[in-house]
Each structure stands twice: as C-alpha cells, then as structure tokens.
Design an enzyme around this catalytic site. Structure first.
Site, PDB file in Angstrom:
ATOM      1  N   LYS A 198       0.901  -1.167   0.000  1.00 28.94           N
ATOM      2  CA  LYS A 198       0.000   0.000   0.000  1.00 28.94           C
ATOM      3  C   LYS A 198       0.938   1.216   0.000  1.00 28.94           C
ATOM      4  CE  LYS A 198      -1.860   3.134   1.954  1.00 28.94           C
ATOM      5  NZ  LYS A 198      -1.739   4.550   1.502  1.00 28.94           N
ATOM      6  N   GLY A 251       6.664   5.239   8.034  1.00 25.28           N
ATOM      7  CA  GLY A 251       5.832   6.437   8.038  1.00 25.28           C
ATOM      8  C   GLY A 251       5.941   7.119   9.376  1.00 25.28           C
ATOM      9  N   GLY A 256       2.410   4.680  13.054  1.00 24.43           N
ATOM     10  CA  GLY A 256       3.091   3.463  13.516  1.00 24.43           C
ATOM     11  C   GLY A 256       2.426   2.887  14.757  1.00 24.43           C
ATOM     12  N   GLU A 274       9.323   1.612  10.883  1.00 23.77           N
ATOM     13  CA  GLU A 274      10.360   2.638  10.675  1.00 23.77           C
ATOM     14  C   GLU A 274       9.642   3.969  10.718  1.00 23.77           C
ATOM     15  OE1 GLU A 274      13.444   2.157  10.433  1.00 23.77           O
ATOM     16  OE2 GLU A 274      13.675   0.065   9.817  1.00 23.77           O
ATOM     17  N   CYS A 311      13.396  11.250   7.079  1.00 28.25           N
ATOM     18  CA  CYS A 311      13.194  10.831   8.474  1.00 28.25           C
ATOM     19  C   CYS A 311      14.468  11.005   9.281  1.00 28.25           C
ATOM     20  CB  CYS A 311      12.744   9.379   8.509  1.00 28.25           C
ATOM     21  SG  CYS A 311      13.828   8.305   7.557  1.00 28.25           S
ATOM     22  N   GLU A 412       9.027  16.747  14.625  1.00 31.40           N
ATOM     23  CA  GLU A 412       9.564  16.559  13.279  1.00 31.40           C
ATOM     24  C   GLU A 412       8.973  17.635  12.366  1.00 31.40           C
ATOM     25  OE1 GLU A 412       8.393  12.827  11.484  1.00 31.40           O
ATOM     26  OE2 GLU A 412      10.423  12.486  10.755  1.00 31.40           O
TER      27      GLU A 412
HETATM   28  P1  NAP Z   1       2.231   8.646   7.304  1.00 31.46           P
HETATM   29  O1  NAP Z   1       1.218   9.702   7.217  1.00 31.46           O
HETATM   30  O2  NAP Z   1       2.410   7.943   8.590  1.00 31.46           O
HETATM   31  O3  NAP Z   1       1.864   7.605   6.173  1.00 31.46           O
HETATM   32  C1  NAP Z   1       2.661   6.485   5.890  1.00 31.46           C
HETATM   33  C2  NAP Z   1       1.803   5.453   5.210  1.00 31.46           C
HETATM   34  O4  NAP Z   1       0.810   4.974   6.130  1.00 31.46           O
HETATM   35  C3  NAP Z   1       1.020   5.977   4.009  1.00 31.46           C
HETATM   36  O5  NAP Z   1       0.962   4.976   3.031  1.00 31.46           O
HETATM   37  C4  NAP Z   1      -0.330   6.270   4.629  1.00 31.46           C
HETATM   38  O6  NAP Z   1      -1.396   6.340   3.716  1.00 31.46           O
HETATM   39  C5  NAP Z   1      -0.469   5.099   5.562  1.00 31.46           C
HETATM   40  N1  NAP Z   1      -1.471   5.314   6.602  1.00 31.46           N
HETATM   41  C6  NAP Z   1      -1.944   6.493   7.103  1.00 31.46           C
HETATM   42  N2  NAP Z   1      -2.890   6.249   8.037  1.00 31.46           N
HETATM   43  C7  NAP Z   1      -3.006   4.908   8.149  1.00 31.46           C
HETATM   44  C8  NAP Z   1      -3.823   4.042   8.941  1.00 31.46           C
HETATM   45  N3  NAP Z   1      -4.686   4.519   9.828  1.00 31.46           N
HETATM   46  N4  NAP Z   1      -3.662   2.709   8.776  1.00 31.46           N
HETATM   47  C9  NAP Z   1      -2.783   2.203   7.895  1.00 31.46           C
HETATM   48  N5  NAP Z   1      -2.011   2.964   7.096  1.00 31.46           N
HETATM   49  C10 NAP Z   1      -2.108   4.307   7.230  1.00 31.46           C
HETATM   50  O7  NAP Z   1       3.672   9.175   6.880  1.00 31.46           O
HETATM   51  P2  NAP Z   1       4.038  10.031   5.591  1.00 31.46           P
HETATM   52  O8  NAP Z   1       3.545  11.425   5.817  1.00 31.46           O
HETATM   53  O9  NAP Z   1       3.644   9.331   4.348  1.00 31.46           O
HETATM   54  O10 NAP Z   1       5.645   9.989   5.627  1.00 31.46           O
HETATM   55  C11 NAP Z   1       6.400  10.814   6.436  1.00 31.46           C
HETATM   56  C12 NAP Z   1       6.774  10.105   7.725  1.00 31.46           C
HETATM   57  O11 NAP Z   1       7.494   8.913   7.422  1.00 31.46           O
HETATM   58  C13 NAP Z   1       7.703  10.931   8.588  1.00 31.46           C
HETATM   59  O12 NAP Z   1       7.302  10.850   9.926  1.00 31.46           O
HETATM   60  C14 NAP Z   1       9.050  10.247   8.397  1.00 31.46           C
HETATM   61  O13 NAP Z   1       9.942  10.436   9.454  1.00 31.46           O
HETATM   62  C15 NAP Z   1       8.660   8.825   8.213  1.00 31.46           C
HETATM   63  N6  NAP Z   1       9.720   8.076   7.523  1.00 31.46           N
HETATM   64  C16 NAP Z   1      10.486   7.178   8.243  1.00 31.46           C
HETATM   65  C17 NAP Z   1      11.507   6.469   7.634  1.00 31.46           C
HETATM   66  C18 NAP Z   1      12.377   5.497   8.400  1.00 31.46           C
HETATM   67  O14 NAP Z   1      13.016   4.677   7.783  1.00 31.46           O
HETATM   68  N7  NAP Z   1      12.412   5.547   9.722  1.00 31.46           N
HETATM   69  C19 NAP Z   1      11.743   6.656   6.263  1.00 31.46           C
HETATM   70  C20 NAP Z   1      10.955   7.563   5.562  1.00 31.46           C
HETATM   71  C21 NAP Z   1       9.940   8.255   6.207  1.00 31.46           C
HETATM   72  P3  NAP Z   1      -1.894   7.770   3.136  1.00 31.46           P
HETATM   73  O15 NAP Z   1      -1.378   7.805   1.778  1.00 31.46           O
HETATM   74  O16 NAP Z   1      -3.349   7.808   3.206  1.00 31.46           O
HETATM   75  O17 NAP Z   1      -1.292   8.844   3.996  1.00 31.46           O
END
Ligand code: NAP
Ligand code: MG
Length: 509
Positions: A198, A251, A256, A274, A311, A412
């Site tokens: 997804k 994400g 998470g 992650e 991130c 963040e």
């Molecule tokens: P996000 O809003 O948490 O979304 C991540 C993924 O989860 C998306 O595909 C999102 O779908 C999905 N999602 C959202 N709500 C959900 C739910 N209730 N149940 C299941 N899935 C759900 O994060 P983002 O804004 O895309 O990315 C930025 C974040 O990722 C930052 O916090 C960053 O630090 C983190 N990140 C971490 C790493 C690492 O390796 N540690 C690497 C890259 C990024 P939608 O498309 O609907 O939002």
C-alpha cells in the site's frame, strides 16, 4: 531509458516526457498481475505539488480490494510458485528485475518527481541507483540464508529452519516513494513471501510500474500486488487483515502506533516499524580548519537535501559555545544559497516543493511557532515569491536561539528547516541530543576519537556517524531506537526479519 541517457536530458525534454507520462501512467490497482479499477469504482485526485494541478485520477482501493488481493496472495503462497522456488531461480528473477529498473530509470525517476516534487537530478543521482542496489543486494543474499543444528544429546538432532512468513503487507511513505517501498517489498520477496504494497496515496505511480516490471522479470503475479488507497481505508484493512502475517511499515510515529494497535486487535501479526526522527548532530569545541568546513557543508546537505523531507535528517544542530559564532557564520555563508527552489523537472534545480500544500502550511506554521518561542530566523522562513506562488515551496530556513524543549526542537518538521542549539559542554550536548522521543540517526563531529566514542556509546539512536552524515551502504542496518521504530531496513538482518524460524526436533532412537 537508462540512467546514462537520462542524465543528458534537458529541462524541455523532461517537461515533454512528463506531459506524456501524466496521460499514460497506470493509476489502477495491480492485483493478480492485472491493472484493475477499484471494486466500487472509487478514485481520488493525484495532485501536483508544483502548481496544485490534478496530475491524474488514481483508483482508491478499499477493504474489498485488499480482501481480493489477500486471497490471491494466499493462493500464490500455498502453491509454492514463489515461496518454494529454488533460491537460484528466485535470484535470477530478482536480478532481471533490477536490470529492468535500470532500463526504465528515466520513467521511474520522472514518476516520483511529478508525484511529489523531488528534483529529477536527485532521482537520477540518488534514488534510482539506490533502488537498483536494493534489489541486487537482496538478490545476492537469497542463497546465503542458513538455519542451524543445535547442540543436543546423541540420539537427537535439533535443527532450526528458516521459512517465509506467508502474506506480508507493506505500507510506505511518499518522501522516497520508490526507494522506501523497495526497502520493504524487496526483502519480503527475497524471503519468499507473497507481498502486498500500500504505497503513500500521494505517490503511487512508480510503485505500480515497478510491480509490473517484477512480473515482466518472471515473478509470479500473486507474489507482488500493489493497492493504493487512503491509509485509513486500504492501509487499515491490510494491517487488520486476519490472513496477513506481517506488516512492515514506514511512516509517521503516530500511524506506527496505530499499526501496533491493529495487530493487537486482529491476529497479532508481526509488526516492523520505521518511523519519525529528529536527528541530532553535535559539533564539538575542537573543530577547526578543513574538518569544520566539511562539518558545515555536510550539515547543510543533511537538512536541506530532499527538501528536508527525510526521516533521518539532521534537523537539530547542537553546537559547542566555543565554535558557535564561527559555525553559524559559515553555515549562513555556505548554506543560504546552496539550495534554490524551482521546477523539479529542471536538472539544475536542487530544491522542489514540499509534497503538498498542507505540508507547506504546517512547516510555515512551525516556523512561526519557533519565532514565538524566541527563535531567530537567520535566513529563509517563508515561501518563495519568484513566480513559484502556486507551488508548495518553502525556502531553506535557519533558526538559532532554539532551546532543547522548544516545539521546533521536539517535533519533526519534515521540511528544509534547521534548528541550532548552543551548548557549553559534552555532558550538555549528550543531554540535549537525547532529549527526544525519537532516536533514528545522529552524529558527532570532533577530531578527538575518545570523545567521539563517548558520543557513540551515549547517544540513543539506531544509526550514528562520526565525522559524516547520511552515509552508508546496503550492509548498514537502518532503523531507530525509541519511537523511531523497532526494526532495521537494508542489511542481512532485514531479510531475516521477513522469515520465521522453525525448530525441528528429530528423536533418532
Ligand atoms: P504517514 O502519514 O504515517 O503515512 C505512511 C503510510 O501509512 C502511508 O501509506 C499512509 O497512507 C499510511 N497510513 C496512514 N494512516 C493509516 C492508517 N490509519 N492505517 C494504515 N495505514 C495508514 O507518513 P508520511 O507522511 O507518508 O511519511 C512521512 C513520515 O514517514 C515521517 O514521519 C518520516 O519520518 C517517516 N519516515 C520514516 C523512515 C524510516 O526509515 N524511519 C523513512 C521515511 C519516512 P496515506 O497515503 O493515506 O497517507
Ligand atoms: Mg501526488
């Protein structure tokens, strides 16, 4: 088109290719090897962050589509067509897949650029080579996985076998759309799992294309499927599914935590996370000359690269008082104009828009909040005015006078915004660095290796660098401590995390 040829394309040529791709790119769900509409016919607009225009309409997968894909994945897994394939044959498919990614480099790069505004030159120099590397690395690992025979009494043989888990769901973010997805789906596939991705709703195009290339390389259609849709719908349905045995998520920390809860409320599936970060970089009092210059340049790239949407970005600079003034002066001199906003399709541009206009509003709001808490904006702090008003841009921003508990130092930003915190000692630097719920990546800059080792041992994070930042290769485990997550991407350990171990005890007498 491969990377070499793509590197020669002009801005006009990229624009022309982008216009065509917006028409032709596949936007439907990839289920069972076919592109299909969502069962209920739902779609959503895919918005271009450069000007707010609609790129195309993407199918919006929901629970019914996830259920359909899981059924296919289960059948594929049971059939053994991928899960029991001889390791060398699975490797051959993966190598062919890596080759196809290389042959289609320009198209894949362009997809991420038009979806989320990442500069095309970064896609060619960083993302795509790392994508190819990821597939090749895990392909190489496949027949290096072994189990063991444990110590027992004479009439027993006790073995530990490693086997794939079953149906694995991967949920990925938009900041490195293809690379972050591959860091999950590639080790999952290498381990033999039937995998469902997804992707982030903002950036599905490259993920669809790469899945089609997997099938073109000879991968069974049931082994890799891609279902885009809203997180609360498609993502949640995947994470709550009773027949999904693992979720691998990248994400935000907020989502998470939800994924953990979904697992507990459904089938207790394995969860690897992650999540976010608030990377501290410490600059010690002994820094001078060439090392100080390199520290400053690295710090600039460590926060402004990829619009700060990283991130592991070095978003908190913790600077010893003795070198503070010189450090700040050099950061302004080298950093103020190092990243210039523009059309990400222009190969000369190194700073695109943020992923969407909500992100832009959030980042500008955080800058205002920092000001209200006493932060001083030394440069940036606004959206650009030079004809880019329609885009989700924020210019690189440096904030000094930040205190460790300020909002901007605790949360963040996920934008090109750096906070500078002044400290008087190593003890204080370590305390400030660890004053965070996150623990993803950190670094220390010093010429003194005893001092460096103290920081290595005392800073709470999963990846730590000495006199470097954002370096590494596929052998290096990548993942966080604390609320940055509970897993490792890249590295051999990551492949093993997509497998179960089974103890098999043979009574011989
Ligand atoms: P996000 O809003 O948490 O979304 C991540 C993924 O989860 C998306 O595909 C999102 O779908 C999905 N999602 C959202 N709500 C959900 C739910 N209730 N149940 C299941 N899935 C759900 O994060 P983002 O804004 O895309 O990315 C930025 C974040 O990722 C930052 O916090 C960053 O630090 C983190 N990140 C971490 C790493 C690492 O390796 N540690 C690497 C890259 C990024 P939608 O498309 O609907 O939002
Ligand atoms: Mg988009």
């Amino acid at each position: 088109m491969n990377l070499e040829k793509a590197a020669e394309l002009s801005h006009a040529e990229w624009r022309e290719m982008a216009a065509k791709l917006k028409q032709s790119a596949e936007t439907r769900l990839f289920i069972g090897g076919q592109f299909v509409d969502a069962i209920d016919g739902g779609t959503f607009d895919n918005i271009c962050p450069v000007d707010g225009s609609v790129i195309n309409k993407c199918a919006a997968g929901k629970k019914a589509d996830i259920d359909k894909a899981v059924e296919i994945a289960k059948r594929s897994f049971k059939s053994g067509e991928w899960s029991r394939m001889a390791p060398r044959n699975r490797m051959a498919v993966m190598y062919k897949w890596a080759g196809l990614i290389g042959e289609n480099a320009a198209e894949l790069a362009l997809m991420d650029t038009i979806d989320m505004g990442k500069p095309i030159s970064d896609m060619l120099k960083a993302d795509i080579p790392m994508c190819i590397n990821t597939v090749e690395y895990f392909a190489e690992c496949i027949d290096k996985v072994t189990g063991s025979v444990t110590a027992t009494e004479y009439d027993v043989m006790s073995t530990v076998l490693r086997e794939p888990i079953g149906v694995v769901g991967c949920i990925s973010p938009w900041n490195y759309p293809l690379l972050m997805a591959l860091w999950k789906i590639v080790p999952s596939l290498a381990a033999g799992n039937s995998t469902i991705l997804k992707p982030a709703e903002q950036s599905p195009l490259s993920c669809y294309r790469v899945a089609a290339l997997f099938v073109e390389a000879g991968g069974p259609p049931g082994a890799l499927q891609v279902i885009n849709g809203l997180g609360e719908q498609a993502g949640q349905a995947l994470a709550r599914h009773m027949d999904v045995s693992k979720i691998s998520f990248t994400g935000s920390t907020e989502v998470g935590k939800l994924i953990h809860a979904y697992s507990g409320e459904s089938n207790m599936k394995k969860v690897s996370l992650e999540c976010g970060g608030k990377g501290p970089q410490v600059f010690c009092e002994d820094l001078e000359g060439e090392l100080l210059d390199r520290a400053v340049t690295t710090a600039i790239n460590g926060i402004f690269f990829n619009m700060g949407e990283v991130c592991s970005a070095g978003s908190r600079l913790i600077v010893h008082a003795k070198i503070y003034d010189e450090f700040v002066a050099k950061f302004i001199e080298k950093g103020k104009d190092a990243y210039i906003c523009g059309d990400p399709l222009d190969p000369a541009v190194n700073l695109g828009p943020l992923v969407d206009h909500q992100s832009q509003a959030r980042v500008l709001g955080m800058i205002d909040k920092a000001k209200s808490e006493g932060g001083r904006i030394l440069f940036g702090g606004a959206a650009p005015a030079n004809g880019l008003e329609k885009g989700a841009y924020v210019i690189p921003t440096m904030i000094t006078g930040v205190k460790s508990n300020d909002y901007v130092a605790q949360n963040e930003v996920f934008g090109p915004v750096v906070s500078v915190i002044k400290v008087e000692s190593d003890d204080e630097a370590i305390e400030v660095a660890n004053n965070s719920v996150y623990g993803l990546q950190g670094s220390v800059w010093t010429d003194n290796y005893r001092r460096a080792m103290r920081y290595v041992r005392e800073i709470e994070c999963g990846t730590f660098l000495v006199n470097a930042f954002e370096e590494g290769d596929m052998t290096q485990p990548f993942g966080g401590y604390k609320q940055s997550g509970n897993a490792k991407d890249k590295c051999f350990e990551s492949l093993l995390s997509y497998m179960n171990t089974k103890a098999a005890w043979f009574r011989l007498n």
